[in-house]
Design an enzyme around this catalytic site. Structure first.
Site, PDB file in Angstrom:
ATOM      1  N   ARG A   1     -37.201 -39.271 -17.843  1.00 30.72           N
ATOM      2  CA  ARG A   1     -36.274 -40.261 -17.867  1.00 30.72           C
ATOM      3  C   ARG A   1     -35.890 -40.809 -19.212  1.00 30.72           C
ATOM      4  NH1 ARG A   1     -39.221 -43.460 -12.712  1.00 30.72           N
ATOM      5  NH2 ARG A   1     -37.908 -42.423 -11.137  1.00 30.72           N
TER       6      ARG A   1
ATOM      7  N   GLY B   1     -35.566 -43.042  -3.961  1.00 30.27           N
ATOM      8  CA  GLY B   1     -35.157 -43.988  -3.250  1.00 30.27           C
ATOM      9  C   GLY B   1     -33.733 -44.288  -3.146  1.00 30.27           C
TER      10      GLY B   1
ATOM     11  N   GLY C   1     -37.712 -37.231  -3.135  1.00 23.69           N
ATOM     12  CA  GLY C   1     -38.951 -36.936  -2.736  1.00 23.69           C
ATOM     13  C   GLY C   1     -39.520 -35.653  -3.647  1.00 23.69           C
TER      14      GLY C   1
ATOM     15  N   LYS D   1     -41.423 -35.694   8.472  1.00 18.77           N
ATOM     16  CA  LYS D   1     -41.264 -36.503   9.459  1.00 18.77           C
ATOM     17  C   LYS D   1     -39.779 -36.756   9.698  1.00 18.77           C
ATOM     18  CE  LYS D   1     -45.712 -38.347   9.264  1.00 18.77           C
ATOM     19  NZ  LYS D   1     -46.554 -39.731   9.293  1.00 18.77           N
TER      20      LYS D   1
END
Length: 397
Positions: free
Chosen positions: A36, A377, A354, A197
């Site tokens: 980063r 996110g 993710g 999921k």
């Protein structure tokens, strides 16, 4: 969609409040992954080259309005100086007399790092007075933290309303890549969505079926879709309470002209461990005592064929239990194929969120993708079709 870039701003002699994401992992006071930090170097160097004075705003961890010593940005000064190749001055707060004095004394070729914005509870509250106090430190606001753009905080949204604003190089690169992938993509457009999921990616799937030509569903999510169609998935990870939702998504895809690609063959095992005995079967032949841990070779061949005809690819999530062999094969093979097409200039490929970066790195494919987002996110919310406050604040028309 359009936004102002650094090239459109007169930076000479200006103090440029630059929001960055340097929330990097550390161990014993040493940065263990400087990715980063490395990605903000072009913005900082370009501001200095244009005669501007970079003043960095950032958060670190979640101190919740308290001064938590181990979350101080001061510990990042050595890593920043090494990356920038210039002196980095530190101010013990991001507002107030001390910060203002440090900003006023900044010399050409120096960078000022302000203390953790989240030491103030007014930061996540997007408090206008707090934003105004930060605005007094600079002449121009530059947002180079796409990864924090989904949060309407004072340093990501409030400040952009108070000063002439622009996107930094990383933000510009990210927005351009995402606009090419979902805004005005070259078609056919394919999305690969994997992961455990359905429930965590409902909005994502709902948005994508209305926008893409082909949607590949993998991982535990695919098991839920198979179960929704009456297929016995044995002991596989599946959300049986979400089968109705899965059928709704299939119906919406059909109405939108989006082809959903589910596994036609599967790799199953009785144990979830590396090197476990496994077999490849048709998707509707999972034994009652086994679990589906990967897509089979016929499914991979179908995915490759779809990619061969595609112009744009969006990838989020693995196709199987990529963390352990031999259940990483489908992810590795499909990713390698996408990487080769991208390298050949036949495919624009954008990936993020993710486990995606880890999976593509493991496959040795990440470097050849057109763009890899590390935003997490914010990347997912963009794919879900949501407005990101930090981006909306930069739009100029």
């Amino acid at each position: 969609m359009s936004w102002t870039t650094l090239d459109q701003m007169d930076l000479a002699g200006k103090r440029v409040l630059t929001r960055v994401d340097i929330n990097v992992p550390m161990e014993d006071g040493v940065v263990t992954d400087a990715t980063r930090i490395e990605r903000i170097v072009p913005t900082v160097k370009d501001i200095i080259a244009a005669g501007g004075h970079p003043i960095l705003l950032a958060h670190y961890g979640r101190p919740k309005g308290q001064r938590v010593p181990e979350m101080s940005l001061q510990q990042l000064v050595p890593a920043l100086e090494s990356a920038f190749g210039c002196p980095v001055v530190f101010a013990a707060d991001c507002i107030g007399a001390g910060a203002e004095a440090a900003a006023g004394a900044l010399q050409a070729g120096q960078v000022l790092l302000l203390e953790n914005t989240r030491y103030h509870a007014q930061e996540p509250a997007n408090d206008p007075d707090f934003a105004a106090a930060m605005a007094r430190l600079g002449d121009i606001y530059c947002n180079d933290a796409f990864s924090a753009a989904h949060r309407a905080h004072a340093s990501t949204e409030g400040l952009a309303r108070l000063l002439p604003s622009c996107a930094g190089r990383l933000m510009q690169q990210e927005l351009s890549a995402l606009e090419a992938a979902l805004g005005t993509p070259k078609r056919p457009l394919v999305a690969v969505v994997g992961g455990a999921k359905v429930s965590t990616k409902l909005e994502l799937l709902g948005n994508l079926v209305a926008k893409v030509d082909h949607l590949v569903i993998g991982g535990g999510m695919a098991n839920t879709f198979l179960a929704a169609q009456g297929i016995d998935v044995g002991k596989s990870l599946a959300e049986h309470d979400m089968t109705g939702t899965a059928l709704d998504i299939l119906q919406k895809a059909k109405a939108s002209g989006c082809e959903i690609i589910l596994p036609s063959d599967i790799v199953v095992a009785r144990e979830f461990k590396a090197g476990a005995a496994s077999e490849t079967l048709d998707a509707d032949a999972c034994p009652a005592d086994a679990m589906i841990l990967d897509a089979g070779p016929a499914t991979v061949a179908r995915i490759k064929a779809v990619l061969d005809s595609a112009k744009t690819l969006i990838w989020n999530g693995p196709l199987g239990a990529f963390e352990i062999e031999p259940f990483d094969k489908a992810t590795n093979a499909a990713a390698a194929h996408a990487a080769a097409l991208s390298e050949a200039g036949a495919l624009v490929s954008v990936a993020g969120g993710g486990d995606t970066v880890a999976a593509l790195n493991q496959a040795g494919a990440a470097e050849k993708f057109t763009y890899i987002s590390t935003a997490g996110g914010a990347f997912l919310e963009w794919m879900e079709g949501k407005t990101l406050p930090g981006v909306a604040a930069l739009e100029n028309g």
